[in-house]
Design a protein around this motif. Sequence first.
Motif, mmCIF file in Angstrom:
data_model
loop_
_atom_site.group_PDB
_atom_site.id
_atom_site.type_symbol
_atom_site.label_atom_id
_atom_site.label_comp_id
_atom_site.label_asym_id
_atom_site.label_seq_id
_atom_site.Cartn_x
_atom_site.Cartn_y
_atom_site.Cartn_z
ATOM 1 N N ALA A 9 -1.766 -28.863 -1.652
ATOM 2 C CA ALA A 9 -0.684 -28.469 -2.552
ATOM 3 C C ALA A 9 -1.110 -28.501 -4.019
ATOM 4 N N SER A 10 -0.471 -27.633 -4.788
ATOM 5 C CA SER A 10 -0.702 -27.636 -6.232
ATOM 6 C C SER A 10 0.567 -27.999 -7.003
ATOM 7 N N SER A 11 1.580 -28.421 -6.296
ATOM 8 C CA SER A 11 2.852 -28.776 -6.935
ATOM 9 C C SER A 11 2.680 -29.946 -7.902
ATOM 10 N N ARG A 12 3.418 -29.899 -8.986
ATOM 11 C CA ARG A 12 3.399 -30.980 -9.984
ATOM 12 C C ARG A 12 4.441 -32.050 -9.693
ATOM 13 N N THR A 13 5.195 -31.913 -8.615
ATOM 14 C CA THR A 13 6.307 -32.833 -8.351
ATOM 15 C C THR A 13 6.103 -33.665 -7.085
ATOM 16 N N LEU A 14 4.876 -33.909 -6.713
ATOM 17 C CA LEU A 14 4.587 -34.628 -5.471
ATOM 18 C C LEU A 14 4.605 -36.131 -5.647
ATOM 19 N N ASP A 15 4.896 -36.809 -4.570
ATOM 20 C CA ASP A 15 4.803 -38.261 -4.533
ATOM 21 C C ASP A 15 3.349 -38.676 -4.793
ATOM 22 N N GLN A 16 3.158 -39.783 -5.457
ATOM 23 C CA GLN A 16 1.832 -40.256 -5.845
ATOM 24 C C GLN A 16 0.904 -40.437 -4.646
ATOM 25 N N ARG A 17 1.441 -40.786 -3.483
ATOM 26 C CA ARG A 17 0.573 -41.013 -2.326
ATOM 27 C C ARG A 17 -0.199 -39.748 -1.938
ATOM 28 N N TYR A 18 0.389 -38.574 -2.173
ATOM 29 C CA TYR A 18 -0.317 -37.327 -1.867
ATOM 30 C C TYR A 18 -1.431 -37.059 -2.871
ATOM 31 N N LEU A 19 -1.166 -37.372 -4.129
ATOM 32 C CA LEU A 19 -2.214 -37.225 -5.153
ATOM 33 C C LEU A 19 -3.353 -38.195 -4.877
ATOM 34 N N ASP A 20 -3.018 -39.409 -4.463
ATOM 35 C CA ASP A 20 -4.047 -40.399 -4.121
ATOM 36 C C ASP A 20 -4.879 -39.943 -2.924
ATOM 37 N N LEU A 21 -4.225 -39.369 -1.933
ATOM 38 C CA LEU A 21 -4.941 -38.853 -0.761
ATOM 39 C C LEU A 21 -5.908 -37.752 -1.173
ATOM 40 N N ALA A 22 -5.457 -36.859 -2.037
ATOM 41 C CA ALA A 22 -6.317 -35.768 -2.498
ATOM 42 C C ALA A 22 -7.499 -36.302 -3.294
ATOM 43 N N ARG A 23 -7.236 -37.230 -4.200
ATOM 44 C CA ARG A 23 -8.346 -37.788 -4.989
ATOM 45 C C ARG A 23 -9.351 -38.493 -4.078
ATOM 46 N N PHE A 24 -8.860 -39.259 -3.108
ATOM 47 C CA PHE A 24 -9.736 -39.933 -2.153
ATOM 48 C C PHE A 24 -10.572 -38.914 -1.377
ATOM 49 N N THR A 25 -9.961 -37.801 -1.006
ATOM 50 C CA THR A 25 -10.688 -36.751 -0.284
ATOM 51 C C THR A 25 -11.841 -36.235 -1.125
ATOM 52 N N GLY A 26 -11.565 -35.933 -2.386
ATOM 53 C CA GLY A 26 -12.624 -35.472 -3.276
ATOM 54 C C GLY A 26 -13.717 -36.503 -3.443
ATOM 55 N N GLU A 27 -13.327 -37.763 -3.622
ATOM 56 C CA GLU A 27 -14.315 -38.837 -3.769
ATOM 57 C C GLU A 27 -15.190 -38.945 -2.517
ATOM 58 N N GLU A 28 -14.567 -38.845 -1.362
ATOM 59 C CA GLU A 28 -15.314 -38.956 -0.101
ATOM 60 C C GLU A 28 -16.266 -37.768 0.083
ATOM 61 N N ILE A 29 -15.836 -36.597 -0.307
ATOM 62 C CA ILE A 29 -16.723 -35.424 -0.257
ATOM 63 C C ILE A 29 -17.938 -35.666 -1.149
ATOM 64 N N GLY A 30 -17.706 -36.173 -2.342
ATOM 65 C CA GLY A 30 -18.803 -36.469 -3.254
ATOM 66 C C GLY A 30 -19.714 -37.571 -2.749
ATOM 67 N N ARG A 31 -19.125 -38.659 -2.225
ATOM 68 C CA ARG A 31 -19.926 -39.777 -1.708
ATOM 69 C C ARG A 31 -20.854 -39.338 -0.584
ATOM 70 N N ARG A 32 -20.390 -38.362 0.192
ATOM 71 C CA ARG A 32 -21.182 -37.889 1.330
ATOM 72 C C ARG A 32 -22.144 -36.764 0.945
ATOM 73 N N GLY A 33 -22.175 -36.415 -0.341
ATOM 74 C CA GLY A 33 -23.154 -35.456 -0.817
ATOM 75 C C GLY A 33 -22.794 -33.990 -0.637
ATOM 76 N N HIS A 34 -21.523 -33.701 -0.438
ATOM 77 C CA HIS A 34 -21.084 -32.324 -0.232
ATOM 78 C C HIS A 34 -20.606 -31.689 -1.536
ATOM 79 N N THR A 35 -20.390 -30.401 -1.487
ATOM 80 C CA THR A 35 -19.796 -29.640 -2.579
ATOM 81 C C THR A 35 -18.343 -29.355 -2.219
ATOM 82 N N LEU A 36 -17.462 -29.432 -3.193
ATOM 83 C CA LEU A 36 -16.054 -29.096 -2.990
ATOM 84 C C LEU A 36 -15.816 -27.644 -3.379
ATOM 85 N N VAL A 37 -15.153 -26.910 -2.496
ATOM 86 C CA VAL A 37 -14.610 -25.595 -2.824
ATOM 87 C C VAL A 37 -13.098 -25.763 -2.799
ATOM 88 N N SER A 38 -12.426 -25.301 -3.850
ATOM 89 C CA SER A 38 -10.968 -25.459 -3.913
ATOM 90 C C SER A 38 -10.332 -24.195 -4.464
#
Length: 181
Positions: A9-38
Motif C-alpha cells: 500500500a501507498s496510503s498515508r493513513t495506515l496503522d503504524q504496524r503496517y508501516l513497520d512491517l514494510a520497513r522490516f521487509t525492506g531491511e530484511e531484503i537488504g540484510r540478505r543482499g537483495h535489490t528492492l524493486v518497488s
Amino acid sequence: MAAICVFCASSRTLDQRYLDLARFTGEEIGRRGHTLVSGGGCVGMMGAVADGARAAGAPTVGVIPQALVDLEVADLASSELVVTDGMASRKTAMIDKSDAFLTLPGGLGTLDELFEVWTTATLAMHTKPMVLVDSEGFYRPLTEWLARLTGEGFIRPAGLDLLTVVDSVPAALDAIEARLG
C-alpha cells in the motif's frame, strides 16, 4: 542476489504496524543482499519498504508513472527511478526488472499488481516466484475465496499452487531464495 519486487500500500493513513512491517521487509531484503524493486513511491508502506531497504544497504529500483511523479510522491532517493507513461507500463517494467514478487498488505493497486503477475505466470509468460505475506490473517478472506474458486473450477489447482502463501516476511524470503536456488 535477486531483485525482489514488493507490492504494498501507498496510503498515508495506515496503522503504524503496517508501516513497520514494510520497513522490516525492506531491511530484511537488504540484510540478505537483495535489490528492492518497488512502485517508486515515497509514501505509505511503499516509502517505508524503500527506506528500510536502503537503511540495510540494498539498492532500490522505483518504477512510477509520470502522473505520480507530477503529484510529488516519487521516491527520489531510489538508486534507479524508472518513469513510465502509465500504470500498465509500470507493471510491465516491474515484472521485467524483478526476479521474484512479494506481496504485503495493500488495497486495490496492490491486488491489481498481484493479480497481473499471477495471471501472467498462469499463462506461462514467466516462472518467477510469487509469495503472499498473510500477516495477521490480512489475506485470509482472499485465500479462502480463491480456494472456493478452485473448488468450483474457475482456477486450476496448478494455477493456485503458483502463489506461495506464508505468514511472515522471513518465511517469504526463505521461499523466494529456495525457488531461485
